[in-house]
Motif scaffolding. Structure first.
Motif, PDB file in Angstrom:
ATOM      1  N   ILE A 117      46.115  61.225  65.155  1.00 20.10           N
ATOM      2  CA  ILE A 117      45.152  62.268  64.812  1.00 20.10           C
ATOM      3  C   ILE A 117      44.197  62.507  65.970  1.00 20.10           C
ATOM      4  CG2 ILE A 117      43.280  62.956  63.258  1.00 20.10           C
ATOM      5  CD1 ILE A 117      44.497  61.251  61.108  1.00 20.10           C
ATOM      6  N   VAL A 118      43.993  63.787  66.277  1.00 15.98           N
ATOM      7  CA  VAL A 118      42.933  64.206  67.194  1.00 15.98           C
ATOM      8  C   VAL A 118      42.117  65.277  66.472  1.00 15.98           C
ATOM      9  CG1 VAL A 118      44.345  63.719  69.221  1.00 15.98           C
ATOM     10  CG2 VAL A 118      44.308  66.039  68.286  1.00 15.98           C
ATOM     11  N   GLY A 119      40.896  65.514  66.969  1.00 11.86           N
ATOM     12  CA  GLY A 119      40.081  66.512  66.295  1.00 11.86           C
ATOM     13  C   GLY A 119      38.864  66.933  67.096  1.00 11.86           C
ATOM     14  N   THR A 120      38.008  67.704  66.445  1.00  4.87           N
ATOM     15  CA  THR A 120      36.785  68.219  67.049  1.00  4.87           C
ATOM     16  C   THR A 120      35.838  67.072  67.391  1.00  4.87           C
ATOM     17  OG1 THR A 120      37.033  70.135  65.583  1.00  4.87           O
ATOM     18  CG2 THR A 120      34.952  69.922  66.765  1.00  4.87           C
ATOM     19  N   GLU A 121      35.234  67.132  68.569  1.00  4.12           N
ATOM     20  CA  GLU A 121      34.318  66.094  69.039  1.00  4.12           C
ATOM     21  C   GLU A 121      32.879  66.621  69.086  1.00  4.12           C
ATOM     22  OE1 GLU A 121      37.075  63.626  72.145  1.00  4.12           O
ATOM     23  OE2 GLU A 121      36.178  65.489  72.888  1.00  4.12           O
ATOM     24  N   THR A 122      31.915  65.709  69.079  1.00  9.46           N
ATOM     25  CA  THR A 122      30.504  66.103  69.183  1.00  9.46           C
ATOM     26  C   THR A 122      30.235  66.842  70.492  1.00  9.46           C
ATOM     27  OG1 THR A 122      29.941  63.960  70.173  1.00  9.46           O
ATOM     28  CG2 THR A 122      29.705  64.162  67.781  1.00  9.46           C
ATOM     29  N   THR A 123      30.959  66.498  71.556  1.00  7.71           N
ATOM     30  CA  THR A 123      30.718  67.108  72.872  1.00  7.71           C
ATOM     31  C   THR A 123      31.017  68.598  72.900  1.00  7.71           C
ATOM     32  OG1 THR A 123      32.951  66.417  73.538  1.00  7.71           O
ATOM     33  CG2 THR A 123      31.126  64.956  74.127  1.00  7.71           C
ATOM     34  N   GLU A 124      31.760  69.093  71.907  1.00  7.78           N
ATOM     35  CA  GLU A 124      32.054  70.521  71.864  1.00  7.78           C
ATOM     36  C   GLU A 124      30.854  71.347  71.419  1.00  7.78           C
ATOM     37  OE1 GLU A 124      35.847  71.519  70.036  1.00  7.78           O
ATOM     38  OE2 GLU A 124      36.517  69.443  70.336  1.00  7.78           O
ATOM     39  N   TYR A 125      29.850  70.678  70.842  1.00  5.19           N
ATOM     40  CA  TYR A 125      28.642  71.363  70.371  1.00  5.19           C
ATOM     41  C   TYR A 125      27.428  70.598  70.883  1.00  5.19           C
ATOM     42  CZ  TYR A 125      32.027  73.601  67.317  1.00  5.19           C
ATOM     43  OH  TYR A 125      33.108  74.296  66.837  1.00  5.19           O
ATOM     44  N   PRO A 126      27.163  70.647  72.207  1.00  5.39           N
ATOM     45  CA  PRO A 126      26.105  69.820  72.794  1.00  5.39           C
ATOM     46  C   PRO A 126      24.704  70.145  72.285  1.00  5.39           C
ATOM     47  CG  PRO A 126      26.939  71.426  74.390  1.00  5.39           C
ATOM     48  CD  PRO A 126      27.862  71.464  73.217  1.00  5.39           C
ATOM     49  N   ASP A 127      24.496  71.346  71.751  1.00  6.12           N
ATOM     50  CA  ASP A 127      23.169  71.732  71.280  1.00  6.12           C
ATOM     51  C   ASP A 127      22.904  71.312  69.832  1.00  6.12           C
ATOM     52  OD1 ASP A 127      22.694  72.925  73.745  1.00  6.12           O
ATOM     53  OD2 ASP A 127      23.485  74.863  73.077  1.00  6.12           O
ATOM     54  N   LEU A 128      23.917  70.732  69.178  1.00  2.00           N
ATOM     55  CA  LEU A 128      23.767  70.318  67.791  1.00  2.00           C
ATOM     56  C   LEU A 128      23.788  68.800  67.689  1.00  2.00           C
ATOM     57  CD1 LEU A 128      26.216  72.819  66.025  1.00  2.00           C
ATOM     58  CD2 LEU A 128      23.735  73.038  66.316  1.00  2.00           C
ATOM     59  N   PHE A 180      31.937  83.460  55.299  1.00  2.00           N
ATOM     60  CA  PHE A 180      32.089  82.033  55.555  1.00  2.00           C
ATOM     61  C   PHE A 180      31.664  81.621  56.966  1.00  2.00           C
ATOM     62  CE2 PHE A 180      35.333  82.942  52.266  1.00  2.00           C
ATOM     63  CZ  PHE A 180      34.931  82.048  51.292  1.00  2.00           C
ATOM     64  N   ASP A 181      31.235  82.586  57.776  1.00  2.00           N
ATOM     65  CA  ASP A 181      30.990  82.284  59.198  1.00  2.00           C
ATOM     66  C   ASP A 181      30.008  81.138  59.396  1.00  2.00           C
ATOM     67  OD1 ASP A 181      32.735  84.298  59.766  1.00  2.00           O
ATOM     68  OD2 ASP A 181      31.264  85.639  60.700  1.00  2.00           O
ATOM     69  N   ALA A 182      28.916  81.136  58.648  1.00  2.00           N
ATOM     70  CA  ALA A 182      27.893  80.099  58.826  1.00  2.00           C
ATOM     71  C   ALA A 182      28.370  78.740  58.332  1.00  2.00           C
ATOM     72  CB  ALA A 182      26.613  80.490  58.090  1.00  2.00           C
ATOM     73  N   MET A 183      29.506  78.706  57.631  1.00  2.00           N
ATOM     74  CA  MET A 183      30.044  77.443  57.122  1.00  2.00           C
ATOM     75  C   MET A 183      31.129  76.870  58.032  1.00  2.00           C
ATOM     76  SD  MET A 183      30.369  78.472  53.098  1.00  2.00           S
ATOM     77  CE  MET A 183      29.256  79.696  52.405  1.00  2.00           C
ATOM     78  N   VAL A 184      31.505  77.631  59.070  1.00  2.00           N
ATOM     79  CA  VAL A 184      32.593  77.174  59.943  1.00  2.00           C
ATOM     80  C   VAL A 184      32.246  77.289  61.423  1.00  2.00           C
ATOM     81  CG1 VAL A 184      34.364  77.743  58.230  1.00  2.00           C
ATOM     82  CG2 VAL A 184      33.742  79.448  59.958  1.00  2.00           C
ATOM     83  N   ASP A 185      30.966  77.516  61.769  1.00  2.45           N
ATOM     84  CA  ASP A 185      30.638  77.720  63.181  1.00  2.45           C
ATOM     85  C   ASP A 185      30.612  76.423  63.985  1.00  2.45           C
ATOM     86  OD1 ASP A 185      28.282  76.711  62.153  1.00  2.45           O
ATOM     87  OD2 ASP A 185      27.067  78.485  62.615  1.00  2.45           O
ATOM     88  N   HIS A 186      30.694  75.267  63.327  1.00  2.00           N
ATOM     89  CA  HIS A 186      30.965  73.989  64.009  1.00  2.00           C
ATOM     90  C   HIS A 186      31.927  73.179  63.132  1.00  2.00           C
ATOM     91  CE1 HIS A 186      27.083  73.621  61.804  1.00  2.00           C
ATOM     92  NE2 HIS A 186      27.508  72.414  61.456  1.00  2.00           N
ATOM     93  N   SER A 187      33.013  73.837  62.804  1.00  4.09           N
ATOM     94  CA  SER A 187      33.980  73.279  61.855  1.00  4.09           C
ATOM     95  C   SER A 187      34.595  71.959  62.340  1.00  4.09           C
ATOM     96  CB  SER A 187      35.102  74.300  61.615  1.00  4.09           C
ATOM     97  OG  SER A 187      36.080  73.782  60.737  1.00  4.09           O
ATOM     98  N   ILE A 188      34.752  71.030  61.402  1.00  5.79           N
ATOM     99  CA  ILE A 188      35.533  69.821  61.662  1.00  5.79           C
ATOM    100  C   ILE A 188      37.004  70.228  61.593  1.00  5.79           C
ATOM    101  CG2 ILE A 188      36.109  67.503  60.858  1.00  5.79           C
ATOM    102  CD1 ILE A 188      33.457  67.505  59.306  1.00  5.79           C
ATOM    103  N   ASN A 189      37.682  70.219  62.712  1.00  5.19           N
ATOM    104  CA  ASN A 189      39.105  70.533  62.747  1.00  5.19           C
ATOM    105  C   ASN A 189      39.876  69.310  63.227  1.00  5.19           C
ATOM    106  OD1 ASN A 189      38.385  73.149  62.047  1.00  5.19           O
ATOM    107  ND2 ASN A 189      38.282  73.811  64.176  1.00  5.19           N
ATOM    108  N   ALA A 190      41.041  69.110  62.687  1.00  3.52           N
ATOM    109  CA  ALA A 190      41.837  67.941  63.070  1.00  3.52           C
ATOM    110  C   ALA A 190      43.315  68.295  63.057  1.00  3.52           C
ATOM    111  CB  ALA A 190      41.559  66.770  62.127  1.00  3.52           C
ATOM    112  N   LEU A 191      44.064  67.650  63.934  1.00  2.00           N
ATOM    113  CA  LEU A 191      45.518  67.801  63.975  1.00  2.00           C
ATOM    114  C   LEU A 191      46.128  66.433  63.720  1.00  2.00           C
ATOM    115  CD1 LEU A 191      47.957  69.695  64.579  1.00  2.00           C
ATOM    116  CD2 LEU A 191      47.829  68.890  66.957  1.00  2.00           C
ATOM    117  N   LYS A 192      46.858  66.329  62.612  1.00  2.00           N
ATOM    118  CA  LYS A 192      47.516  65.075  62.258  1.00  2.00           C
ATOM    119  C   LYS A 192      49.013  65.249  62.495  1.00  2.00           C
ATOM    120  CE  LYS A 192      47.826  61.504  58.696  1.00  2.00           C
ATOM    121  NZ  LYS A 192      47.350  61.050  57.360  1.00  2.00           N
ATOM    122  N   MET A 193      49.527  64.473  63.440  1.00  2.00           N
ATOM    123  CA  MET A 193      50.936  64.550  63.826  1.00  2.00           C
ATOM    124  C   MET A 193      51.673  63.373  63.212  1.00  2.00           C
ATOM    125  SD  MET A 193      49.877  65.559  67.704  1.00  2.00           S
ATOM    126  CE  MET A 193      48.307  64.685  67.462  1.00  2.00           C
TER     127      MET A 193
END
Length: 351
Positions: A117-128, A180-193
């Motif tokens: 599994i890989v996914g969204t990291e905190t570094t993708e949203y440095p201002d949050l 839904f925009d305000a609910m997905v603007d820093h969405s947790i996304n993951a890819l499970k292989m």
């Protein structure tokens, strides 16, 4: 009276990718939205074509899966992470997806597949100020040198496709564009292989083992690429299991808990499972890659206005992160969710 055959509808979503379709006011987009609404109400799964993820990108992903999963088991275990981070490698029979619903099997952790599994990291949203638990740092296997670039390429395409699908779902639900925009603007996304075929002798096959236990997905929607090999089964409204596999060049889309809760089950977060792909007593290769578009960690999931009819029970509010954490605790640690889940009753009564 004979029952209707179980069919996963196929929808061509290309009108939503056409130039100028951002306004989504064309007759073609309206047709796609209506078809998606029917599929989401009646099945909870849909096959999409016209998605424009390049075949070369998928080919590179599948070669990357073969490169990593072909490594010796002890090498792969170097990339295992703690269950709370939900990243890295999961060895065979280390998880039980049915426990994400609180449904326990004879062997507590018995899902036969292995996964990365890989996914969204905190570094993708440095201002949050995002929690590491939801946006954990990825680990990349140095023993599979082509893995990272191929996976990141596919992840980018799947992420873009998920947002296009959410726009189509917004139209299908007849809520205002961008709802839904305000609910997905820093969405947790993951890819499970996932990999279901293991070299002989690496792990003992127990007759009680499942390929992947019955479960629902946790977030908004899932984009699934899979080999055209039997194994995936969907629990239909008739309470029976039905086989499903993607058509040529198609991707399977299903809804997760967030969308079911938002629509108060007008749309279905359909229970599904994977049986071990066995032919003549041998497990044959089956690979899949599930992209989970889960929403912001702090987005509140509660029924949309007008979806709760007087006298009907509505889902209580819960954040995306709370829902994911409860289900991951069942999946990886065998901890039964404390809240009774509607889906568990469906699994226990399935034929």
């Amino acid at each position: 009276m004979p029952t209707s055959p179980f069919i996963v509808p196929t929808v061509d979503i290309s009108p939503y990718l056409a130039e100028g379709a951002r306004a989504h006011n064309s007759a073609e987009c309206a047709r796609v939205a209506a078809e998606l609404d029917t599929a989401c109400r009646e099945v909870g799964f849909v096959q999409i074509v016209g998605h424009r993820i390049p075949g070369a990108t998928v080919d590179r992903l599948t070669r990357a899966l073969d490169e990593f999963f072909g490594l010796p088991l002890e090498t792969k275990k170097k990339y295992r992470r703690s269950s709370s981070e939900n990243r890295g490698y999961s060895p065979p029979v280390s998880e039980s997806l049915s426990m994400s619903l609180g449904v326990q099997s004879a062997n507590r952790m018995n899902d036969f597949y292995e996964a990365f599994i890989v996914g969204t990291e905190t570094t993708e949203y440095p201002d949050l100020d995002l929690p590491e638990a939801s946006y954990a740092t990825n680990i990349w296997p140095g023993d599979a040198p082509s893995f990272r670039s191929a996976v990141e390429e596919y992840f980018t395409h799947a992420q873009e496709l998920a947002r296009i699908l959410l726009a189509a779902f917004t139209d299908a639900l007849r809520v205002e564009p961008g709802y839904f925009d305000a609910m997905v603007d820093h969405s947790i996304n993951a890819l499970k292989m996932n990999n279901y075929a293991l070299p002989e002798g690496e792990v003992a096959f127990d007759g009680d083992a499942t390929g992947m236990g019955a479960h629902t997905d946790f977030g908004i929607l899932t984009i699934l690429w899979a080999d055209q090999v039997p194994g995936l089964q969907i629990l239909g409204s008739d309470n029976a299991w039905h086989d499903a596999q993607p058509a040529d060049d198609a991707l399977l889309i299903n809804l997760g808990d967030a969308m079911a809760r938002w629509t108060n089950d007008r749309w279905r977060s359909t229970v599904h499972r994977v049986n071990p792909p066995i032919t003549d007593g041998q497990i044959i290769r089956r690979r899949s890659a599930a992209f989970f578009f889960d929403g912001n960690h702090d987005a509140v999931i509660e029924p949309l206005p007008g979806t709760v009819v007087d006298g009907e029970p509505g889902y209580p509010p819960i954040t995306v992160a709370e829902n994911i954490a409860a289900k991951v605790a069942g999946l990886k640690a065998g901890v039964k969710p404390t809240v009774a889940l509607r889906e568990a009753a469906r699994v226990l009564s399935a034929r």
